[in-house]
Design an enzyme around this catalytic site. Structure first.
Site, PDB file in Angstrom:
ATOM      1  N   HIS A   1       0.875  -1.732  -0.163  1.00  0.00           N
ATOM      2  CA  HIS A   1       0.167   0.301   0.126  1.00  0.00           C
ATOM      3  C   HIS A   1       0.957   1.227   0.032  1.00  0.00           C
ATOM      4  O   HIS A   1       1.831   1.084   0.350  1.00  0.00           O
ATOM      5  CB  HIS A   1      -0.891  -0.281   0.726  1.00  0.00           C
ATOM      6  CG  HIS A   1      -0.148   0.390   2.821  1.00  0.00           C
ATOM      7  ND1 HIS A   1       0.193   1.844   2.854  1.00  0.00           N
ATOM      8  CD2 HIS A   1       0.582  -0.583   3.836  1.00  0.00           C
ATOM      9  CE1 HIS A   1       0.301   1.495   3.937  1.00  0.00           C
ATOM     10  NE2 HIS A   1       0.456   0.327   4.640  1.00  0.00           N
ATOM     11  N   CYS A   2       0.261   2.409  -0.761  1.00  0.00           N
ATOM     12  CA  CYS A   2       0.799   4.090  -0.603  1.00  0.00           C
ATOM     13  C   CYS A   2       0.188   4.913   0.011  1.00  0.00           C
ATOM     14  O   CYS A   2      -0.605   4.234   1.634  1.00  0.00           O
ATOM     15  CB  CYS A   2       1.383   4.027  -1.377  1.00  0.00           C
ATOM     16  SG  CYS A   2      -0.453   4.284  -2.909  1.00  0.00           S
ATOM     17  N   LYS A   3      -0.307   5.546   0.604  1.00  0.00           N
ATOM     18  CA  LYS A   3      -1.799   6.794   0.448  1.00  0.00           C
ATOM     19  C   LYS A   3      -2.801   6.637  -0.012  1.00  0.00           C
ATOM     20  O   LYS A   3      -3.740   6.103   0.731  1.00  0.00           O
ATOM     21  CB  LYS A   3      -0.787   7.539   0.752  1.00  0.00           C
ATOM     22  CG  LYS A   3      -1.660   9.075   1.514  1.00  0.00           C
ATOM     23  CD  LYS A   3      -1.470  10.584   1.292  1.00  0.00           C
ATOM     24  CE  LYS A   3      -2.697  11.599   2.450  1.00  0.00           C
ATOM     25  NZ  LYS A   3      -2.020  13.139   2.152  1.00  0.00           N
TER      26      LYS A   3
END
Length: 246
Positions: free
Chosen positions: A127-129
């Site tokens: 994941h990222c943001k």
């Protein structure tokens, strides 16, 4: 142990949470950041029974909104691989952002794919943001290396923008307004942060093919081992063998 289907529910308890398509029985998932989960989000993570979580955000983003793994997957390895290695772009064209990452952050992208491959059989979430751009590029490279068709890759990526929750959209709008952006700059910023046009990811993958020969060659040059590439491709390889002998 419960796994999410590739076509997750319309409003998952964690934004952009879904399994990667076409690589079952590998257990690879993607999502937005794992903070402010609530009971439903923690239950969803628990059910995934993850062995590792790969966080692609910058250290400042992590400090502002750390992953909430305690009580859901506290035993999972947490692997931090900041992709931008600096400020998060605000209003750079999305195609340029992807090209810059591919050209300037090959070691980080390849480290993320390596980690994903190592934990793919036992359960990993990346994941990222927002779960759209950095995650989309790592997922796109991984799926391409696995032999998944570009149509399937693009279709999965295209889901990311429309899956962003209203509060995130409001956050981006406020951020753009605070920066004093308007007109074309504001439109570019909104596309980068809120949309997932398939052409952007497909163009990035085409750039890799043209520049490096193939996605697999790009990844191998950046440190992904042959064994890790094989691990990603195993499901499709086994499927092809079964089909040819049936």
């Amino acid at each position: 142990m419960t796994s999410l289907p590739a076509q997750a529910q319309e409003s998952p308890p964690i934004a952009n949470l879904r399994a990667l398509p076409a690589i079952s029985p590998l257990r690879v998932f993607r999502s937005a950041a794992l903070h402010r989960l609530g009971a439903a989000g923690r239950e969803a993570l628990t059910n995934l029974d993850l062995a590792a979580v790969i966080d692609l955000r910058e250290l400042g983003e992590i400090m502002d909104a750390p992953d909430e793994l305690e009580g859901s997957c506290a035993s999972a390895a947490w692997i931090s691989i900041p992709l931008y290695q600096g400020p998060v772009p605000l209003s750079t064209p999305i195609d340029r952002v992807y090209r810059d990452l591919l050209e300037r952050r090959q070691p980080q992208l390849c480290a993320a794919v390596s980690a994903l491959a190592r934990y793919a059989a036992s359960g990993v979430l990346v994941h990222c943001k927002a779960g759209k751009d950095r995650t989309g590029l790592v997922v796109g490279l991984s799926l391409a290396a696995a032999g998944v068709s570009r149509d399937i890759i693009a279709t999965d990526y295209a889901r990311s923008g429309s899956a962003l929750p209203p509060e995130y959209r409001e956050h981006v709008t406020a951020m753009v307004q605070a920066a004093g952006l308007d007109g074309a700059e504001a439109a570019t910023a909104h596309e980068l942060h809120l949309e997932s046009p398939p052409a952007a990811l497909l163009s990035a993958l085409d750039f890799v093919d043209t520049t490096y020969g193939s996605v697999s060659e790009y990844l191998h040059a950046g440190g992904v081992t042959a064994a890790e590439l094989d691990a990603l491709a195993t499901p499709l390889t086994e499927r092809s063998v079964q089909e040819s002998t049936s």
